[in-house]
Design a protein around this motif. Structure first.
Motif, PDB file in Angstrom:
ATOM      1  N   PRO A  52       0.813  -1.220   0.000  1.00 56.59           N
ATOM      2  CA  PRO A  52       0.000   0.000   0.000  1.00 56.59           C
ATOM      3  C   PRO A  52       0.853   1.278   0.000  1.00 56.59           C
ATOM      4  N   GLU A  53       1.933   1.271   0.768  1.00 51.45           N
ATOM      5  CA  GLU A  53       2.836   2.429   0.805  1.00 51.45           C
ATOM      6  C   GLU A  53       3.497   2.631  -0.559  1.00 51.45           C
ATOM      7  N   PHE A  54       3.943   1.541  -1.156  1.00 53.36           N
ATOM      8  CA  PHE A  54       4.585   1.610  -2.466  1.00 53.36           C
ATOM      9  C   PHE A  54       3.595   2.114  -3.520  1.00 53.36           C
ATOM     10  N   LEU A  55       2.375   1.601  -3.500  1.00 54.76           N
ATOM     11  CA  LEU A  55       1.358   2.024  -4.470  1.00 54.76           C
ATOM     12  C   LEU A  55       1.019   3.507  -4.313  1.00 54.76           C
ATOM     13  N   ARG A  56       0.946   3.971  -3.077  1.00 51.41           N
ATOM     14  CA  ARG A  56       0.698   5.411  -2.854  1.00 51.41           C
ATOM     15  C   ARG A  56       1.839   6.244  -3.425  1.00 51.41           C
ATOM     16  N   ALA A  57       3.061   5.776  -3.236  1.00 45.99           N
ATOM     17  CA  ALA A  57       4.223   6.497  -3.770  1.00 45.99           C
ATOM     18  C   ALA A  57       4.204   6.502  -5.295  1.00 45.99           C
ATOM     19  N   ILE A  58       3.803   5.385  -5.899  1.00 45.74           N
ATOM     20  CA  ILE A  58       3.672   5.318  -7.369  1.00 45.74           C
ATOM     21  C   ILE A  58       2.606   6.304  -7.832  1.00 45.74           C
ATOM     22  N   GLU A  59       1.440   6.266  -7.176  1.00 44.67           N
ATOM     23  CA  GLU A  59       0.313   7.124  -7.569  1.00 44.67           C
ATOM     24  C   GLU A  59       0.625   8.609  -7.422  1.00 44.67           C
ATOM     25  N   SER A  60       1.469   8.954  -6.466  1.00 41.26           N
ATOM     26  CA  SER A  60       1.800  10.366  -6.255  1.00 41.26           C
ATOM     27  C   SER A  60       3.099  10.762  -6.975  1.00 41.26           C
ATOM     28  N   ASP A  61       3.548   9.912  -7.898  1.00 44.76           N
ATOM     29  CA  ASP A  61       4.746  10.192  -8.712  1.00 44.76           C
ATOM     30  C   ASP A  61       6.004  10.419  -7.883  1.00 44.76           C
ATOM     31  N   ARG A  62       6.133   9.714  -6.756  1.00 50.41           N
ATOM     32  CA  ARG A  62       7.328   9.862  -5.933  1.00 50.41           C
ATOM     33  C   ARG A  62       8.363   8.774  -6.195  1.00 50.41           C
ATOM     34  N   VAL A  63       7.982   7.727  -6.918  1.00 50.91           N
ATOM     35  CA  VAL A  63       8.939   6.664  -7.253  1.00 50.91           C
ATOM     36  C   VAL A  63       9.599   7.010  -8.576  1.00 50.91           C
ATOM     37  N   ILE A  64      10.909   7.063  -8.556  1.00 50.99           N
ATOM     38  CA  ILE A  64      11.683   7.388  -9.757  1.00 50.99           C
ATOM     39  C   ILE A  64      12.179   6.107 -10.422  1.00 50.99           C
ATOM     40  N   GLU A  65      12.631   5.163  -9.597  1.00 52.43           N
ATOM     41  CA  GLU A  65      13.303   3.991 -10.139  1.00 52.43           C
ATOM     42  C   GLU A  65      13.245   2.848  -9.136  1.00 52.43           C
ATOM     43  N   VAL A  66      13.123   1.623  -9.653  1.00 48.58           N
ATOM     44  CA  VAL A  66      13.157   0.417  -8.822  1.00 48.58           C
ATOM     45  C   VAL A  66      14.059  -0.582  -9.529  1.00 48.58           C
ATOM     46  N   PHE A  67      14.889  -1.301  -8.747  1.00 47.31           N
ATOM     47  CA  PHE A  67      15.722  -2.338  -9.344  1.00 47.31           C
ATOM     48  C   PHE A  67      15.965  -3.440  -8.339  1.00 47.31           C
ATOM     49  N   GLY A  68      16.322  -4.584  -8.861  1.00 49.34           N
ATOM     50  CA  GLY A  68      16.752  -5.703  -8.040  1.00 49.34           C
ATOM     51  C   GLY A  68      18.245  -5.860  -8.219  1.00 49.34           C
ATOM     52  N   CYS A  69      18.884  -6.518  -7.273  1.00 53.76           N
ATOM     53  CA  CYS A  69      20.314  -6.771  -7.451  1.00 53.76           C
ATOM     54  C   CYS A  69      20.651  -8.140  -6.901  1.00 53.76           C
ATOM     55  N   GLY A  70      21.683  -8.724  -7.446  1.00 51.30           N
ATOM     56  CA  GLY A  70      22.102 -10.041  -6.997  1.00 51.30           C
ATOM     57  C   GLY A  70      23.348 -10.478  -7.742  1.00 51.30           C
ATOM     58  N   THR A  71      23.864 -11.612  -7.343  1.00 52.06           N
ATOM     59  CA  THR A  71      25.110 -12.111  -7.899  1.00 52.06           C
ATOM     60  C   THR A  71      25.010 -12.350  -9.402  1.00 52.06           C
ATOM     61  N   ALA A  72      23.948 -12.988  -9.844  1.00 55.02           N
ATOM     62  CA  ALA A  72      23.828 -13.358 -11.259  1.00 55.02           C
ATOM     63  C   ALA A  72      23.543 -12.164 -12.165  1.00 55.02           C
ATOM     64  N   CYS A  73      22.703 -11.258 -11.716  1.00 54.62           N
ATOM     65  CA  CYS A  73      22.291 -10.151 -12.598  1.00 54.62           C
ATOM     66  C   CYS A  73      23.004  -8.852 -12.284  1.00 54.62           C
ATOM     67  N   MET A  74      23.656  -8.768 -11.180  1.00 52.04           N
ATOM     68  CA  MET A  74      24.256  -7.565 -10.609  1.00 52.04           C
ATOM     69  C   MET A  74      23.179  -6.521 -10.358  1.00 52.04           C
ATOM     70  N   ILE A  75      22.733  -5.786 -11.375  1.00 52.28           N
ATOM     71  CA  ILE A  75      21.684  -4.778 -11.220  1.00 52.28           C
ATOM     72  C   ILE A  75      20.649  -5.015 -12.322  1.00 52.28           C
ATOM     73  N   ALA A  76      19.378  -5.129 -11.942  1.00 58.78           N
ATOM     74  CA  ALA A  76      18.319  -5.365 -12.928  1.00 58.78           C
ATOM     75  C   ALA A  76      17.198  -4.350 -12.730  1.00 58.78           C
ATOM     76  N   PRO A  77      17.079  -3.382 -13.642  1.00 60.15           N
ATOM     77  CA  PRO A  77      15.995  -2.399 -13.547  1.00 60.15           C
ATOM     78  C   PRO A  77      14.631  -3.091 -13.647  1.00 60.15           C
ATOM     79  N   ILE A  78      13.667  -2.590 -12.898  1.00 60.64           N
ATOM     80  CA  ILE A  78      12.313  -3.135 -12.894  1.00 60.64           C
ATOM     81  C   ILE A  78      11.372  -2.078 -13.451  1.00 60.64           C
ATOM     82  N   ASP A  79      10.633  -2.440 -14.503  1.00 61.78           N
ATOM     83  CA  ASP A  79       9.726  -1.450 -15.090  1.00 61.78           C
ATOM     84  C   ASP A  79       8.258  -1.719 -14.800  1.00 61.78           C
ATOM     85  N   SER A  80       7.941  -2.866 -14.177  1.00 60.91           N
ATOM     86  CA  SER A  80       6.561  -3.110 -13.748  1.00 60.91           C
ATOM     87  C   SER A  80       6.546  -4.249 -12.737  1.00 60.91           C
TER      88      SER A  80
END
Length: 126
Positions: free
Chosen positions: A53-81
């Motif tokens: 719910p907090e994340f969705l509110r931040a999305i709805e109010s245009d406060r989220v700029i970028e989200v990504f996952g990170c790990g050994t295999a992918c290092m950094i993986a941008p998330i677009d949805s």
């Protein structure tokens, strides 16, 4: 991913899930992302749970700029949805250029191959 860090950049704050939740594995890539972003000193870096719910509110109010996952295999993986409750939640990562994801990927890669000097890497060639 061996270690997943959901990193949400909200305005001038970067938030990652804490290790004590049991949902996130400790890992070198995760710790490197936290250390680098703190080292840069450009925004506040915190580790805490973010509810949907907090994340969705931040999305709805245009406060989220970028989200990504990170790990050994992918290092950094941008998330677009994200899929939540059978609904696709678009994230502005790619429309904003995935600037932080790309910067972290480039910085970590450059440190790994010795292109950028950093205390984490030591040259074995003389």
């Amino acid at each position: 991913y061996q270690s997943i860090l959901l990193e949400a950049v909200v305005s001038t704050q970067s938030t990652g899930a804490p290790l004590d939740s049991g949902l996130i594995l400790p890992g070198v890539t995760r710790q490197s992302v936290l250390d680098l972003t703190r080292e840069w000193g450009e925004f506040k870096v915190t580790e805490r749970m973010v509810t949907m719910p907090e994340f969705l509110r931040a999305i709805e109010s245009d406060r989220v700029i970028e989200v990504f996952g990170c790990g050994t295999a992918c290092m950094i993986a941008p998330i677009d949805s994200m899929l939540f409750e059978n609904k696709d939640i678009p994230i502005p990562t790619m429309s904003s250029g995935a600037v932080l994801s790309q910067r972290l990927f480039t910085t970590l890669s450059d440190i790994q191959v010795g292109k950028t000097e950093h205390p984490w890497s030591v040259s074995i060639y003389s």
